[in-house]
Design a protein around this motif. Structure first.
Motif, PDB file in Angstrom:
ATOM      1  N   GLN A 290      80.084  54.575  15.560  1.00 43.67           N
ATOM      2  CA  GLN A 290      80.827  55.112  14.582  1.00 43.67           C
ATOM      3  C   GLN A 290      82.896  53.953  14.389  1.00 43.67           C
ATOM      4  O   GLN A 290      83.171  54.875  14.537  1.00 43.67           O
ATOM      5  CB  GLN A 290      81.495  56.986  14.423  1.00 43.67           C
TER       6      GLN A 290
ATOM      7  N   THR B 185      84.326  52.694  12.816  1.00 45.15           N
ATOM      8  CA  THR B 185      85.115  52.747  12.009  1.00 45.15           C
ATOM      9  C   THR B 185      86.150  53.421  12.075  1.00 45.15           C
ATOM     10  O   THR B 185      87.112  53.700  12.437  1.00 45.15           O
ATOM     11  CB  THR B 185      84.959  52.457  10.549  1.00 45.15           C
ATOM     12  N   LYS B 186      85.433  54.879  12.482  1.00 46.98           N
ATOM     13  CA  LYS B 186      86.372  56.128  13.491  1.00 46.98           C
ATOM     14  C   LYS B 186      87.471  55.829  14.680  1.00 46.98           C
ATOM     15  O   LYS B 186      88.268  55.900  14.676  1.00 46.98           O
ATOM     16  CB  LYS B 186      84.997  57.092  14.026  1.00 46.98           C
TER      17      LYS B 186
ATOM     18  N   ALA C 102      88.458  52.357  14.942  1.00 48.05           N
ATOM     19  CA  ALA C 102      89.428  51.703  14.582  1.00 48.05           C
ATOM     20  C   ALA C 102      90.614  52.140  13.782  1.00 48.05           C
ATOM     21  O   ALA C 102      91.535  52.273  14.367  1.00 48.05           O
ATOM     22  CB  ALA C 102      88.809  50.916  13.416  1.00 48.05           C
TER      23      ALA C 102
ATOM     24  N   TRP D 245      93.647  47.324  13.039  1.00 49.39           N
ATOM     25  CA  TRP D 245      93.692  46.646  11.437  1.00 49.39           C
ATOM     26  C   TRP D 245      92.467  45.439  11.364  1.00 49.39           C
ATOM     27  O   TRP D 245      91.658  45.310  10.951  1.00 49.39           O
ATOM     28  CB  TRP D 245      94.550  46.613  10.477  1.00 49.39           C
TER      29      TRP D 245
ATOM     30  N   ARG E 111      89.802  43.004  13.926  1.00 46.59           N
ATOM     31  CA  ARG E 111      89.131  43.064  14.620  1.00 46.59           C
ATOM     32  C   ARG E 111      89.271  42.116  15.982  1.00 46.59           C
ATOM     33  O   ARG E 111      89.672  40.530  15.460  1.00 46.59           O
ATOM     34  CB  ARG E 111      87.267  41.860  14.297  1.00 46.59           C
TER      35      ARG E 111
ATOM     36  N   LEU F 297      89.963  47.983  11.331  1.00 46.30           N
ATOM     37  CA  LEU F 297      89.539  48.659   9.634  1.00 46.30           C
ATOM     38  C   LEU F 297      89.666  48.076   8.394  1.00 46.30           C
ATOM     39  O   LEU F 297      88.412  48.310   7.705  1.00 46.30           O
ATOM     40  CB  LEU F 297      90.921  49.258   9.025  1.00 46.30           C
TER      41      LEU F 297
ATOM     42  N   GLU G  86      87.577  45.443   8.106  1.00 44.89           N
ATOM     43  CA  GLU G  86      85.937  45.318   8.155  1.00 44.89           C
ATOM     44  C   GLU G  86      85.455  45.912   7.132  1.00 44.89           C
ATOM     45  O   GLU G  86      84.576  45.257   6.668  1.00 44.89           O
ATOM     46  CB  GLU G  86      85.546  45.225   9.188  1.00 44.89           C
ATOM     47  N   VAL G  87      85.772  46.317   6.580  1.00 48.33           N
ATOM     48  CA  VAL G  87      85.067  47.727   5.718  1.00 48.33           C
ATOM     49  C   VAL G  87      86.201  47.861   4.244  1.00 48.33           C
ATOM     50  O   VAL G  87      87.463  48.075   4.905  1.00 48.33           O
ATOM     51  CB  VAL G  87      85.010  48.431   5.834  1.00 48.33           C
TER      52      VAL G  87
ATOM     53  N   GLU H 283      86.071  53.068   2.518  1.00 49.17           N
ATOM     54  CA  GLU H 283      85.041  53.863   3.511  1.00 49.17           C
ATOM     55  C   GLU H 283      85.652  53.700   4.720  1.00 49.17           C
ATOM     56  O   GLU H 283      85.227  53.935   5.572  1.00 49.17           O
ATOM     57  CB  GLU H 283      84.157  52.732   3.994  1.00 49.17           C
ATOM     58  N   ARG H 284      86.859  53.942   4.387  1.00 45.85           N
ATOM     59  CA  ARG H 284      87.935  54.577   5.505  1.00 45.85           C
ATOM     60  C   ARG H 284      88.916  55.310   5.480  1.00 45.85           C
ATOM     61  O   ARG H 284      88.506  56.540   4.932  1.00 45.85           O
ATOM     62  CB  ARG H 284      89.152  53.094   5.289  1.00 45.85           C
TER      63      ARG H 284
END
Length: 478
Positions: free
Chosen positions: A254, A256-257, A259, A265, A267, A311, A313-314, A318-319
């Motif tokens: 997971q 995104t979680k 991040a 924010w 990578r 974050l 990246e999506v 999706e966040r």
């Protein structure tokens, strides 16, 4: 912010589960605590353990009842507010929840009456067996519930047919990737919740009327404080280690979680350990950030140059909400390190011989009474909000899981729940407070420094006050 059926359903479920989780978090650990007390009583014959058991079993009974009531209300919402979720996941989660009822709830129901009311009606060993079965039942209940929740976090062992999840490998579904560490983390969290509740109550008893209370009543408080703090001192570091290992799983399954937890924010490698920040979801940055360079990457990846996802990246939709995830995680970690501090402090005071007389420490232990509940709640906030916008991670969005009901209907039931919960749990909490305020009864048949010094036959009980009890056998005077 529009208070539509989706938002109100989420608020209602969050409200009911926040109430419910408090009680299992306490009773899971308390059942094992009772088993440990009864084992020590049977092993040593020391009436002190019997007195502590009789006190804490009353607290367990009230807490268990409140947990059952709140759990039933919560489960109905799967049909009323989240029917589309039930339709999608029913083939997988339905049997898992049924296993919880068959294996755990029935086991608890079968032996709970013996544990609560059978003390004078069955033999000592059978009563101890019943206590152990209740403790096992609570662990089995946590096993299945954590399996179901972990499947929602890291779903595995299924296929989607006609828009529904269908199991194809039950072993992978039950023992999904995040389950083992999440189960260990949750159960140990429940044990620590009980440990600090017991320690806090015991510290309060030692601070309250230390001179005019019966000596043996204070002895019971000293014994329970010592046992609870030994457990905390040993297992808080273990819990921190399990949390670290669980974090590696979140990074893998997971990202995104993770991040959102870190407020990251972009990578990056060499990520700082952010101790504090104000995340800005609109500008996609952090304000007033305070961190330790490179340490964040080392904590999350065990390498100073480890790469941590961001974050950005999506897409935005999706966040998860960053604010509650970012801060709830830090509150949970802060409570954990406060627990570690209490454990180390108690170890130092043991060496000095002032564990039961150091008022600043006893005050701190008393303040930490609800710390376990707070850690569990904020940990769940982190896990559940961090999973958004999905209810089944990567497969079913929360917006697509809600029932086709009106906002007015959900709002009305939410108000009813708040009123009923305030009434029921208000009285329940009041009664629990009365029990805790009274504390353990004095141990009439032991005195002061003689506690625990009289040799006893293993798995025997003292004769004092047991005449006429079924199975009682007189022992020769020493």
């Amino acid at each position: 912010m529009e208070f539509d059926a989706l938002l109100l359903s989420r608020i209602q479920f969050a409200f009911t589960i926040a109430f419910h989780i408090i009680f299992p978090a306490f009773t899971i650990g308390l059942a094992s605590w009772l088993a440990a007390l009864e084992f020590n009583w049977l092993r040593t014959g020391n009436p002190l353990y019997r007195t502590l058991f009789r006190f804490w079993v009353k607290v367990f009974a009230v807490s268990f009842g409140l947990g059952v009531v709140s759990g039933i209300v919560m489960s109905y919402q799967f049909g009323t507010n989240w029917s589309r979720f039930s339709e999608f996941t029913g083939n997988v989660l339905g049997p898992i929840i049924a296993y919880e009822v068959i294996t755990a709830f029935f086991l608890e129901a079968a032996f709970l009456g013996i544990m609560l009311f059978g003390w004078e009606r069955v033999g000592d060993r059978l009563h101890f067996f019943a206590t152990c079965m209740v403790a096992l039942g609570t662990l089995l209940s946590a096993f299945w519930i954590l399996s179901a929740n972990s499947w929602m976090q890291t779903p595995d062992g299924f296929a989607i047919e006609n828009g529904k999840a269908v199991p194809v490998d039950w072993f992978k579904a039950v023992f999904n990737p995040s389950f083992p560490l999440r189960y260990a983390h949750m159960v140990l969290g429940c044990y620590l919740t009980t440990a600090f509740a017991v320690a806090g109550m015991s510290a309060w008893m030692l601070l309250r009327h230390p001179h005019d209370a019966p000596e043996t009543k204070l002895a019971a408080s000293r014994r329970s404080l010592s046992m609870a703090l030994w457990f905390a001192t040993i297992f808080v570091p273990v819990q921190i280690l399990i949390g670290d290992l669980h974090g590696l799983g979140v990074l893998k399954y997971q990202p995104t979680k993770l991040a959102a937890i870190e407020g990251n924010w972009d990578r990056m490698a060499n990520m700082p350990l952010r101790l504090f920040a104000i995340p800005d979801e609109v500008a996609e940055t952090n304000h007033y950030e305070v961190g330790i360079p490179k340490v964040g990457s080392w904590v999350l990846t065990h390498a100073f140059d480890g790469v941590v996802p961001g974050l950005k990246e999506v897409p935005r939709d999706e966040r998860p909400p960053v604010w509650p995830v970012f801060f709830s995680f830090r509150i949970m970690v802060g409570i954990g390190f406060a627990m570690l501090g209490i454990g180390l402090w108690s170890l130092y005071l043991r060496l000095k011989g002032t564990l039961f007389t150091n008022k600043p420490f006893l005050t701190a232990a008393m303040i930490m009474t609800p710390s376990g509940f707070g850690a569990v709640l904020f940990g769940w906030f982190t896990a559940e909000i961090g999973r958004q916008p999905y209810v089944v991670y990567g497969h079913l969005r929360t917006a697509d899981a809600v029932s086709p009901v009106s906002a007015q209907a959900v709002g009305a039931t939410l108000i009813i729940f708040i009123v009923v919960y305030a009434f029921v749990f208000g009285f329940g909490s009041y009664y629990l407070a009365k029990l805790l305020r009274r504390g353990p009864d004095p141990v009439e048949d032991i005195r002061g420094d003689d506690l625990g010094k009289k040799p006893k036959r293993p798995f025997s009980v003292p004769d004092e006050g047991l005449e006429g009890r079924p199975g009682h056998r007189a022992q020769p005077a020493e």
